[in-house]
Design a protein around this motif. Sequence first.
Motif, PDB file in Angstrom:
ATOM      1  N   LEU A 193       0.824  -1.216   0.000  1.00  0.00           N
ATOM      2  CA  LEU A 193       0.000   0.000   0.000  1.00  0.00           C
ATOM      3  C   LEU A 193       0.858   1.266   0.000  1.00  0.00           C
ATOM      4  O   LEU A 193       2.030   1.243   0.399  1.00  0.00           O
ATOM      5  N   HIS A 194       0.249   2.361  -0.455  1.00  0.00           N
ATOM      6  CA  HIS A 194       0.849   3.707  -0.425  1.00  0.00           C
ATOM      7  C   HIS A 194       2.234   3.769  -1.061  1.00  0.00           C
ATOM      8  O   HIS A 194       3.172   4.331  -0.479  1.00  0.00           O
ATOM      9  N   PRO A 195       2.414   3.195  -2.253  1.00  0.00           N
ATOM     10  CA  PRO A 195       3.751   3.185  -2.870  1.00  0.00           C
ATOM     11  C   PRO A 195       4.277   4.586  -3.194  1.00  0.00           C
ATOM     12  O   PRO A 195       5.479   4.821  -3.117  1.00  0.00           O
ATOM     13  N   HIS A 196       3.354   5.524  -3.511  1.00  0.00           N
ATOM     14  CA  HIS A 196       3.803   6.882  -3.829  1.00  0.00           C
ATOM     15  C   HIS A 196       4.454   7.522  -2.603  1.00  0.00           C
ATOM     16  O   HIS A 196       5.526   8.125  -2.677  1.00  0.00           O
ATOM     17  N   GLN A 197       3.810   7.357  -1.459  1.00  0.00           N
ATOM     18  CA  GLN A 197       4.365   7.914  -0.216  1.00  0.00           C
ATOM     19  C   GLN A 197       5.672   7.228   0.144  1.00  0.00           C
ATOM     20  O   GLN A 197       6.623   7.882   0.587  1.00  0.00           O
ATOM     21  N   GLN A 198       5.717   5.906  -0.124  1.00  0.00           N
ATOM     22  CA  GLN A 198       6.965   5.178   0.158  1.00  0.00           C
ATOM     23  C   GLN A 198       8.108   5.788  -0.656  1.00  0.00           C
ATOM     24  O   GLN A 198       9.206   6.008  -0.164  1.00  0.00           O
ATOM     25  N   ALA A 199       7.832   6.095  -1.933  1.00  0.00           N
ATOM     26  CA  ALA A 199       8.863   6.648  -2.818  1.00  0.00           C
ATOM     27  C   ALA A 199       9.301   8.023  -2.327  1.00  0.00           C
ATOM     28  O   ALA A 199      10.499   8.333  -2.254  1.00  0.00           O
ATOM     29  N   LEU A 200       8.317   8.845  -1.929  1.00  0.00           N
ATOM     30  CA  LEU A 200       8.647  10.186  -1.420  1.00  0.00           C
ATOM     31  C   LEU A 200       9.470  10.076  -0.131  1.00  0.00           C
ATOM     32  O   LEU A 200      10.501  10.730   0.035  1.00  0.00           O
ATOM     33  N   ASP A 201       9.038   9.203   0.760  1.00  0.00           N
ATOM     34  CA  ASP A 201       9.752   9.023   2.039  1.00  0.00           C
ATOM     35  C   ASP A 201      11.184   8.535   1.787  1.00  0.00           C
ATOM     36  O   ASP A 201      12.094   8.802   2.564  1.00  0.00           O
TER      37      ASP A 201
END
Length: 192
Positions: A118-126
């Motif tokens: 889940l939330h791969p976009h946030q993972q990438a940003l983080d």
Amino acid sequence: KRVAILISGRGSNMQALIQAAKHADYPAEIVGVFSNKSDAPGLEYARANGVPTATRSHKDFASREAFDAVIDATLEDWEVDYVCLAGFMRIFSNGFARKWTGRMLNIHPSLLPKYKGLHPHQQALDDGATVHGCTVHWVIPELDDGPAILQAEVPILPGDTAETLAERTLAAEHRIYPEALRMLASGEIAPL
Ligand code: GRF
């Protein structure tokens, strides 16, 4: 080739696939859309475009296997060659996933194997990544782990939020999913 699409929500990837399949030379026909959410907005779009739909709630079944058996029966009834998961937010039982391995695709909004789940976009940003993207891949029993079929990259821009990055990624998803299915249905890529 006969293709079913499984959705749980908005279904914008389903829309892209339905639109692509309208072209006479597209080697696949969308024969049905299944959702585990009876109120999935995508169902209305499918019906408006003449695509048969079916919906069953996983809450009505005592086990994951029992629910998967209903999905399986629906897919067999539609006599599908391939299944495209498009925002289908359920994890399959191993038996179902094994049966459909080689005939089931998914799209995940990351450059797999990075940022599964889940939330791969946030993972990438983080993670401080500067490049992101999406992957059409074969579905195998392990989540988001099947071999990639097609990927597209999108830049991460200064000030991006998970929302702005998801929007940029989604546009790429709508390009590569119809293309991946076309390649598969036309025999341009070997089956798994
Ligand atoms: C998309 O980001 C897709 O990659 C992921 O879930 C989202 C579904 O979007 N599987 P939609 O329902 O296709 O609009």
